[in-house]
Design a protein around this motif. Structure first.
Motif, short mmCIF file in Angstrom:
data_model
loop_
_atom_site.label_atom_id
_atom_site.label_comp_id
_atom_site.label_asym_id
_atom_site.label_seq_id
_atom_site.Cartn_x
_atom_site.Cartn_y
_atom_site.Cartn_z
N ASN A 47 122.12 55.96 6.09
CA ASN A 47 121.44 56.66 7.19
C ASN A 47 121.37 55.78 8.44
O ASN A 47 121.55 56.26 9.56
CB ASN A 47 120.04 57.09 6.77
CG ASN A 47 120.06 58.14 5.67
OD1 ASN A 47 121.08 58.81 5.47
ND2 ASN A 47 118.97 58.28 4.93
N ARG A 50 124.94 55.62 10.02
CA ARG A 50 125.29 56.89 10.64
C ARG A 50 124.51 57.11 11.95
O ARG A 50 125.07 57.47 12.99
CB ARG A 50 125.01 58.06 9.69
CG ARG A 50 125.98 58.21 8.53
CD ARG A 50 125.66 59.48 7.75
NE ARG A 50 126.56 59.72 6.61
CZ ARG A 50 127.78 60.23 6.72
NH1 ARG A 50 128.29 60.52 7.90
NH2 ARG A 50 128.53 60.42 5.63
N GLN A 51 123.21 56.84 11.91
CA GLN A 51 122.36 57.10 13.08
C GLN A 51 122.75 56.18 14.24
O GLN A 51 122.89 56.61 15.39
CB GLN A 51 120.88 56.89 12.74
CG GLN A 51 119.92 57.31 13.85
CD GLN A 51 120.06 58.78 14.22
OE1 GLN A 51 119.95 59.67 13.37
NE2 GLN A 51 120.37 59.06 15.48
N TYR A 335 112.55 53.86 4.29
CA TYR A 335 113.66 54.05 3.33
C TYR A 335 113.16 53.96 1.91
O TYR A 335 112.02 53.51 1.71
CB TYR A 335 114.77 53.02 3.55
CG TYR A 335 114.40 51.57 3.30
CD1 TYR A 335 113.86 50.80 4.33
CD2 TYR A 335 114.59 50.96 2.07
CE1 TYR A 335 113.53 49.46 4.12
CE2 TYR A 335 114.28 49.63 1.86
CZ TYR A 335 113.74 48.88 2.90
OH TYR A 335 113.42 47.56 2.69
#
Ligand code: GZL
Length: 335
Positions: A47, A50-51, A335
């Motif tokens: 994540n 990707r972000q 997370y």
């Protein structure tokens, strides 16, 4: 000035402007070969990458290798074929990358290592930088916490039997977390690792292996005092096994995990786990910054460590300069 020189000057100016415009508009293409989605930590890592790439406007070609080296190798070869601008990569194990790293270098594609590392001759010649955690330090922090915990509970010098759930065999975190833990306990002969086996960083296998540890402890008559799990996911699986065996995790067996995922904070707050040593997966921003620095012509340090802490609900009340409160920090975990 003669006409021909004027025309040449105009041509050069136009060429420079077009080049500058192309460079400014060029969309950076990044290939990322991720290990898999074996743990909450890994999902947090994915994540974050990707972000950060989306925020930077990079085109990201992302491959989840399902914890299989051959899938990572084929993804890396595909990135070469596609001519990506940069390669990001977290190697599932340390060895078996020599050929592909030489091919990537020959293709002139900068590599940014994230999280785990490779082992090959002159390995730092094959990547621009490695960004991640000091896994040896995480193992040492785990053992030092245990010494402090035993000390405040009047168990200093007591014979302590430790079982160890190792991470993926051959991976840098598994190798280094074991090394770090043993660096500390080697000076304390009363602390013994009586059983040690891989749980491959997964909750399911962590439970299965803990069940076998418990059966063997009962048959050998060698009780288990401590579980040292190389990640929180395996510790969570082991907690299930301990409860099903009729024991109380966090009390009958001290539970040490690494990663500092939300489930570990929840287990600590429930009194079923004792400590988690942070290993941050939130490396996406540093990954993107490394690409931007290379674009700006900078030479990067070969190693960039992330800043990490240790969270519990016992020592943090007595030694706040060394340990942080899980309860206080749980709301901010991502997370
Ligand atoms: C550590 C990372 C490990 C985590 C596990 O940097 O490679 O892999 O500790 C994950 O949870 O599966």
């Amino acid at each position: 000035m003669k006409l021909k020189w004027k025309l040449l000057l105009v041509f050069v100016v136009v060429l420079v402007l077009c080049t500058a415009s192309f460079a400014a508009d060029r969309r950076i293409v990044v290939g990322f070969a991720q290990i898999g989605s074996e743990s909450d930590w890994r999902v947090g890592s994915t994540n974050s990458v990707r972000q950060a790439c989306a925020d930077a406007g990079f085109e990201l070609i992302f491959v989840d290798a399902n914890q299989m080296q051959e899938n990572q190798l084929s993804a890396l070869r595909d990135f070469i074929t596609r001519g990506v601008d940069y390669i990001g990569f977290s190697p599932v194990v340390m060895t078996g990358w020599d050929q592909i790293m030489m091919e990537i270098k020959d293709a002139g594609i900068p590599v940014i290592m994230l999280d785990r590392n490779i082992d090959m001759p002159n390995h730092t010649d094959y990547y621009a930088t490695w960004i991640g955690s000091n896994f040896v330090e995480e193992g040492e922090k785990s053992a030092l916490w245990l010494l402090d915990y035993l000390g405040i509970h009047g168990r200093w010098g007591e014979e302590i039997n430790i079982v160890e759930l190792q991470g993926t065999v051959g991976s840098s975190p598994a190798i280094d977390r074991k090394t770090g833990f043993e660096n500390i306990i080697k000076d304390h002969p009363n602390l013994k690792i009586t059983q040690s086996q891989t749980g491959d960083f997964t909750t399911e296998l962590g439970k299965t292996v803990m069940e076998s540890f418990l059966r063997r402890a009962q048959s050998d008559g060698v009780k288990i005092d401590v579980l040292y799990a190389h990640n929180d996911g395996m510790a969570i699986g082991a907690i299930q096994a301990i409860k099903e065996a009729g024991l109380v995790p966090g009390k009958d067996i001290i539970i040490i995990g690494v990663d500092a995922v939300k489930l570990a904070f929840e287990a600590i707050l429930a009194g079923e786990m004792n400590v988690t040593v942070e290993c941050s997966p939130l490396l996406g921003p540093q990954f993107v910054q490394a690409i931007k620095d290379i674009e700006a012509g900078e030479t990067l340090d070969k190693i960039t460590f992330s800043i990490e802490h240790v969270y519990d609900e016992t020592l943090s009340k007595l030694m706040p300069h060394r340990y942080l409160s899980a309860e206080e920090h749980y709301p901010s975990r991502v997370y």
